[in-house]
Design a protein around this motif. Structure first.
Motif, PDB file in Angstrom:
ATOM      1  N   GLY A 180       0.777  -1.232   0.000  1.00 10.82           N
ATOM      2  CA  GLY A 180       0.000   0.000   0.000  1.00 10.82           C
ATOM      3  C   GLY A 180       0.805   1.276   0.000  1.00 10.82           C
ATOM      4  N   VAL A 181       2.087   1.190  -0.333  1.00 11.84           N
ATOM      5  CA  VAL A 181       2.937   2.386  -0.336  1.00 11.84           C
ATOM      6  C   VAL A 181       2.945   2.988  -1.744  1.00 11.84           C
ATOM      7  CG1 VAL A 181       5.295   3.229  -0.004  1.00 11.84           C
ATOM      8  CG2 VAL A 181       4.348   1.495   1.547  1.00 11.84           C
ATOM      9  N   THR A 182       2.776   4.298  -1.839  1.00 13.14           N
ATOM     10  CA  THR A 182       2.717   4.922  -3.166  1.00 13.14           C
ATOM     11  C   THR A 182       4.064   4.770  -3.875  1.00 13.14           C
ATOM     12  OG1 THR A 182       3.362   7.047  -2.232  1.00 13.14           O
ATOM     13  CG2 THR A 182       1.006   6.614  -2.413  1.00 13.14           C
ATOM     14  N   TYR A 183       4.007   4.753  -5.187  1.00 12.04           N
ATOM     15  CA  TYR A 183       5.217   4.497  -5.977  1.00 12.04           C
ATOM     16  C   TYR A 183       6.271   5.576  -5.775  1.00 12.04           C
ATOM     17  CZ  TYR A 183       3.562   0.290  -8.252  1.00 12.04           C
ATOM     18  OH  TYR A 183       3.179  -1.018  -8.488  1.00 12.04           O
TER      19      TYR A 183
ATOM     20  N   GLU B 254      15.346   1.821   0.430  1.00 10.71           N
ATOM     21  CA  GLU B 254      15.206   1.606   1.877  1.00 10.71           C
ATOM     22  C   GLU B 254      13.788   1.195   2.255  1.00 10.71           C
ATOM     23  OE1 GLU B 254      18.340   3.694   0.509  1.00 10.71           O
ATOM     24  OE2 GLU B 254      16.301   4.547   0.456  1.00 10.71           O
ATOM     25  N   ALA B 255      12.808   1.509   1.400  1.00  6.25           N
ATOM     26  CA  ALA B 255      11.412   1.166   1.719  1.00  6.25           C
ATOM     27  C   ALA B 255      11.137  -0.320   1.525  1.00  6.25           C
ATOM     28  CB  ALA B 255      10.471   1.989   0.839  1.00  6.25           C
ATOM     29  N   MET B 256      11.944  -1.004   0.702  1.00  7.00           N
ATOM     30  CA  MET B 256      11.692  -2.408   0.422  1.00  7.00           C
ATOM     31  C   MET B 256      11.890  -3.250   1.681  1.00  7.00           C
ATOM     32  SD  MET B 256      10.850  -2.114  -2.667  1.00  7.00           S
ATOM     33  CE  MET B 256      10.970  -0.719  -3.792  1.00  7.00           C
TER      34      MET B 256
ATOM     35  N   GLY C 266      12.955  -4.593   7.746  1.00 13.77           N
ATOM     36  CA  GLY C 266      12.118  -3.538   7.169  1.00 13.77           C
ATOM     37  C   GLY C 266      11.109  -3.078   8.196  1.00 13.77           C
ATOM     38  N   ASP C 267      10.679  -1.821   8.046  1.00 13.73           N
ATOM     39  CA  ASP C 267       9.764  -1.298   9.059  1.00 13.73           C
ATOM     40  C   ASP C 267       8.356  -1.104   8.509  1.00 13.73           C
ATOM     41  OD1 ASP C 267      11.313   2.028   8.756  1.00 13.73           O
ATOM     42  OD2 ASP C 267      10.172   0.776   7.356  1.00 13.73           O
ATOM     43  N   ARG C 268       8.035  -1.808   7.425  1.00 12.85           N
ATOM     44  CA  ARG C 268       6.684  -1.738   6.886  1.00 12.85           C
ATOM     45  C   ARG C 268       6.141  -3.144   6.653  1.00 12.85           C
ATOM     46  NH1 ARG C 268       9.166   2.699   4.120  1.00 12.85           N
ATOM     47  NH2 ARG C 268       7.980   4.643   4.259  1.00 12.85           N
ATOM     48  N   VAL C 269       4.839  -3.263   6.581  1.00  8.41           N
ATOM     49  CA  VAL C 269       4.181  -4.545   6.315  1.00  8.41           C
ATOM     50  C   VAL C 269       4.479  -4.966   4.871  1.00  8.41           C
ATOM     51  CG1 VAL C 269       1.928  -5.677   6.077  1.00  8.41           C
ATOM     52  CG2 VAL C 269       2.337  -4.061   7.967  1.00  8.41           C
TER      53      VAL C 269
END
Ligand SMILES: O=C(CO)[C@@H](O)[C@@H](O)COP(=O)(O)O
Length: 249
Positions: free
Chosen positions: A61-64, A70-72, A84-87
């Motif tokens: 659900g993260v915008t492109y 680092e978001a991966m 990673g710090d996101r689902v």
């Protein structure tokens, strides 16, 4: 957490995936936060791809615009988040299943690209009526079963549908395309070419009945393209039947 070698491979994959997700937008294959790309990390190069490998995938659900290296996120092949710090992507279970059962697959893409998804909505395989289809897909692009997200259903449908096909693409019924490749770039290429042929053949059918290519010609076109096209030493897009695709376990 990871050995130096694995940590370096993870970082390379993070950079690759940030760039490859931008390719999905460049080729108009996704809207909003739809779609995802992953790459396998082979933990033990000596023994080759296996169940202890890792995968790097997009966060859900993260915008492109925000899909930086680092978001991966990094998961094991059971879909457990390791770094990673996101689902992780909501398709993580599907990607992980494919990596567990098709060891030659190094990259996976999922999109809702318009024309390919229209074929998926109808549950109709895309017929092999273009030499470009024979080149990249080695025949028709098959339809996989309707499967609800959240467990192994989608991944199992992908693997079982591709078992009998040279194609690196499958149209999951009522959902959309998944593509595979020896790496993320090969899977993105398959997604780009899938949308192109889906559109062309949709248009052709508005004007009449497209003419199938004889199977022997399909096989020779596919073999040439996978093994001889391009510059010397350039790798094929995905090990298909011509390279003896490994049968799923
Ligand atoms: O099609 C689905 C799930 O199968 C979408 O939600 C998917 O394209 C995007 O989900 P993620 O943002 O990767 O969790």
């Amino acid at each position: 957490m990871f050995s130096d070698t694995v940590a370096a491979a993870v970082q390379d994959a993070r950079v690759d995936l940030a760039q490859l997700h931008s390719e999905l937008r460049r080729w108009d294959l996704v809207v909003w936060t739809a779609g995802n790309v992953s790459e396998r990390i082979v933990v033990d190069p000596q023994s080759g791809p296996g169940p202890s490998d890792l995968m790097v995938i997009k966060p859900s659900g993260v915008t492109y615009d925000a899909l930086t290296p680092e978001a991966m996120v990094v998961c094991d092949l059971d879909g457990n988040l390791l770094d990673g710090d996101r689902v992780p992507s909501s398709d993580t279970a599907a990607h992980a299943y494919v990596y567990r059962h098709l060891r030659q697959v190094g990259g996976i893409v999922h999109t809702h690209s318009t024309y390919a998804t229209a074929w998926a909505a109808r549950g109709e395989a895309i017929p092999c009526v273009l030499t470009m289809m024979a080149d990249e897909f080695g025949g028709p692009i098959p339809v996989g079963p309707f499967a609800i997200i959240g467990d192994d259903s989608i991944g199992r449908g992908i693997v079982e549908t591709l078992r009998g096909s040279r194609s690196p693409a499958v149209l999951m019924l009522n959902h959309g395309p998944f593509t595979i490749g020896r790496d993320g770039r090969a899977a993105v290429k398959a997604a780009v070419m899938l949308e192109e042929v889906a559109r062309t053949i949709h248009l052709a059918r508005q004007l009449g009945a497209p003419v199938p290519i004889p199977e022997d010609a399909v096989a020779s076109l596919h073999d040439r393209y996978q093994n001889a096209y391009g510059q010397p030493g350039s790798s094929p897009s995905v090990p298909g039947a011509s390279q003896g695709r490994e049968r799923p376990e």
